[in-house]
Design a protein around this motif. Structure first.
Motif, short mmCIF file in Angstrom:
data_model
loop_
_atom_site.label_atom_id
_atom_site.label_comp_id
_atom_site.label_asym_id
_atom_site.label_seq_id
_atom_site.Cartn_x
_atom_site.Cartn_y
_atom_site.Cartn_z
N PHE A 1 -4.43 1.26 -7.47
CA PHE A 1 -4.23 1.90 -6.17
C PHE A 1 -2.72 2.03 -5.99
CE2 PHE A 1 -8.27 0.33 -3.72
CZ PHE A 1 -9.07 1.05 -4.59
N ILE A 2 -2.24 3.24 -5.70
CA ILE A 2 -0.81 3.46 -5.53
C ILE A 2 -0.52 4.15 -4.21
CG2 ILE A 2 -0.91 5.58 -6.95
CD1 ILE A 2 1.99 4.83 -7.88
N SER A 3 0.39 3.57 -3.47
CA SER A 3 0.81 4.11 -2.18
C SER A 3 2.24 4.61 -2.33
CB SER A 3 0.73 3.03 -1.10
OG SER A 3 1.26 3.49 0.12
N ARG A 4 2.39 5.92 -2.43
CA ARG A 4 3.71 6.55 -2.57
C ARG A 4 4.25 6.77 -1.15
NH1 ARG A 4 3.19 8.39 -8.07
NH2 ARG A 4 0.97 8.43 -8.60
N THR A 5 5.23 5.95 -0.77
CA THR A 5 5.62 5.88 0.64
C THR A 5 6.28 7.16 1.14
OG1 THR A 5 7.73 4.84 0.04
CG2 THR A 5 5.87 3.38 0.54
N GLU A 6 6.85 7.96 0.26
CA GLU A 6 7.50 9.20 0.69
C GLU A 6 6.66 10.44 0.42
OE1 GLU A 6 11.36 9.33 -1.08
OE2 GLU A 6 12.16 7.69 0.16
N ASP A 7 5.60 10.31 -0.35
CA ASP A 7 4.83 11.49 -0.77
C ASP A 7 3.41 11.52 -0.21
OD1 ASP A 7 6.95 12.49 -2.32
OD2 ASP A 7 6.38 11.22 -4.01
N ASN A 8 2.75 10.37 -0.13
CA ASN A 8 1.36 10.37 0.31
C ASN A 8 1.27 10.49 1.83
OD1 ASN A 8 0.91 9.91 -2.37
ND2 ASN A 8 -0.14 7.96 -2.10
N PRO A 9 0.25 11.19 2.32
CA PRO A 9 0.06 11.28 3.77
C PRO A 9 -0.34 9.93 4.36
CG PRO A 9 -1.80 12.24 2.63
CD PRO A 9 -0.77 11.94 1.58
N LYS A 10 -0.18 9.81 5.67
CA LYS A 10 -0.61 8.60 6.38
C LYS A 10 -2.06 8.75 6.83
CE LYS A 10 3.97 7.35 8.14
NZ LYS A 10 4.77 7.02 9.36
N SER A 11 -2.66 7.62 7.20
CA SER A 11 -4.00 7.64 7.77
C SER A 11 -4.08 6.58 8.86
CB SER A 11 -5.06 7.35 6.70
OG SER A 11 -6.34 7.24 7.29
N GLU A 12 -4.77 6.91 9.93
CA GLU A 12 -5.01 5.96 11.02
C GLU A 12 -6.44 5.44 10.97
OE1 GLU A 12 -2.42 4.90 12.54
OE2 GLU A 12 -1.20 6.46 11.56
N THR A 13 -7.23 5.86 9.98
CA THR A 13 -8.60 5.39 9.81
C THR A 13 -8.59 4.06 9.07
OG1 THR A 13 -9.37 7.68 9.67
CG2 THR A 13 -10.86 5.98 8.87
N PRO A 14 -9.31 3.04 9.52
CA PRO A 14 -9.35 1.77 8.79
C PRO A 14 -9.65 2.00 7.31
CG PRO A 14 -10.49 1.54 10.88
CD PRO A 14 -10.15 3.01 10.73
N PHE A 15 -8.94 1.28 6.45
CA PHE A 15 -9.04 1.58 5.02
C PHE A 15 -10.43 1.29 4.48
CE2 PHE A 15 -8.83 0.90 0.50
CZ PHE A 15 -8.10 2.00 0.10
N SER A 16 -10.94 2.23 3.68
CA SER A 16 -12.16 2.06 2.89
C SER A 16 -11.99 2.92 1.65
CB SER A 16 -13.40 2.50 3.68
OG SER A 16 -13.46 3.92 3.76
N ILE A 17 -12.99 2.91 0.79
CA ILE A 17 -12.93 3.74 -0.41
C ILE A 17 -12.77 5.21 -0.06
CG2 ILE A 17 -15.40 4.20 -0.73
CD1 ILE A 17 -12.97 2.99 -3.48
N ASN A 18 -13.19 5.58 1.15
CA ASN A 18 -13.10 6.98 1.58
C ASN A 18 -11.67 7.41 1.89
OD1 ASN A 18 -15.94 7.34 1.42
ND2 ASN A 18 -16.17 6.34 3.41
N ASN A 19 -10.75 6.46 1.97
CA ASN A 19 -9.36 6.80 2.24
C ASN A 19 -8.60 7.19 0.98
OD1 ASN A 19 -10.31 5.41 4.61
ND2 ASN A 19 -8.19 5.21 5.27
N ILE A 20 -9.23 7.04 -0.18
CA ILE A 20 -8.58 7.49 -1.41
C ILE A 20 -8.38 9.00 -1.35
CG2 ILE A 20 -8.95 7.85 -3.89
CD1 ILE A 20 -10.08 5.04 -4.01
N ILE A 21 -7.19 9.43 -1.68
CA ILE A 21 -6.82 10.84 -1.57
C ILE A 21 -7.24 11.61 -2.82
CG2 ILE A 21 -4.88 12.44 -1.31
CD1 ILE A 21 -3.42 9.94 0.03
N GLN A 22 -6.96 11.03 -3.98
CA GLN A 22 -7.26 11.69 -5.25
C GLN A 22 -6.83 10.77 -6.39
OE1 GLN A 22 -4.70 15.15 -5.40
NE2 GLN A 22 -2.91 13.96 -4.83
N MET A 23 -7.27 11.09 -7.59
CA MET A 23 -6.70 10.46 -8.77
C MET A 23 -5.34 11.11 -9.01
SD MET A 23 -8.03 10.41 -12.73
CE MET A 23 -9.47 9.39 -12.45
#
Length: 224
Positions: A113-135
């Motif tokens: 799991f990688i969180s790119r702090t300057e590139d990935n969008p934010k989310s306000e939804t509690p984290f679950s597998i559905n919060n994955i953006i893409q491979m």
């Protein structure tokens, strides 16, 4: 260069299906006698056990929201054993401004799991597998990295920094947008956050433009 679909082999189909459905909470789709699919944001992974030899394993990384690494780590700790490197169970990559954690699924795939702090969008939804953006990363283990790099150029995929291909090292390959990466890897290189060495196994990567990057049962790479 988004990953539309990735087809991977496994010897543990039923165990894998149970893990992704019941441990991680994925929606398992297109279940057949020898395969099933799981969707991770934009990307679909197909696991199949047809003509599988040995114990195939792969490394792949999923983008998660830029503001949810700590939340995602807490979520993961309830479901899997995190892998460690030098006694740490996560890492911050200063050069790309990203936090990562790693774990293995029942087949031994190295999942990141990688969180790119300057590139990935934010989310306000509690984290679950559905919060994955893409491979966002898929490793491509090949015997002749230089030859494969020449083939990848035909699909517009080059080293992200314009570097020469290192036959023994690791090259991050991408298109000009540079947000999704193929990790071009030589066999026997130890995977980060793992005791496993990279090995070649059959796979098919379908890009968003439907170009396919394939490794067959004879460890040969080709484009379709």
């Amino acid at each position: 260069m988004k990953f539309k679909k990735v087809s991977l082999q496994t010897r543990n189909l039923d165990v894998m299906k149970d893990f992704y459905k019941n441990n991680l909470g994925c929606k398992v789709e297109n279940v057949l006698a020898h395969s099933f699919e799981v969707k991770f944001g934009y990307t679909t992974i197909e696991f199949n056990d047809q003509n599988t030899e040995g114990n195939p394993f792969y490394h792949f990384a999923f983008d998660i929201p830029s503001n949810q690494f700590s939340e995602a780590k807490e979520w993961a700790l309830k479901r899997v054993a995190l892998s460690t490197e030098d006694g740490k169970d996560d890492v911050y990559f200063e050069n790309i401004k990203a936090h990562s954690l790693y774990f293995e699924d029942p087949a031994g795939n190295i999942v990141e799991f990688i969180s790119r702090t300057e590139d990935n969008p934010k989310s306000e939804t509690p984290f679950s597998i559905n919060n994955i953006i893409q491979m966002s990363e898929m490793s491509l283990v090949v015997d002749d990295k230089v030859m494969v790099a020449e083939e990848l150029k035909k699909a517009g995929i080059i080293d992200r920094n314009g570097n020469e291909i290192n036959p023994a090292g690791l090259n991050f390959m991408s298109d000009k947008n540079g947000s999704i990466f193929l990790l071009l890897v030589a066999p026997n290189r130890r995977w980060y956050f793992s005791q496993k060495d990279a090995a070649i196994f059959p796979m098919t990567i379908t890009l968003e433009n439907d170009v396919k990057l394939c490794i067959d049962e004879n460890a040969q790479f080709f484009l379709i």
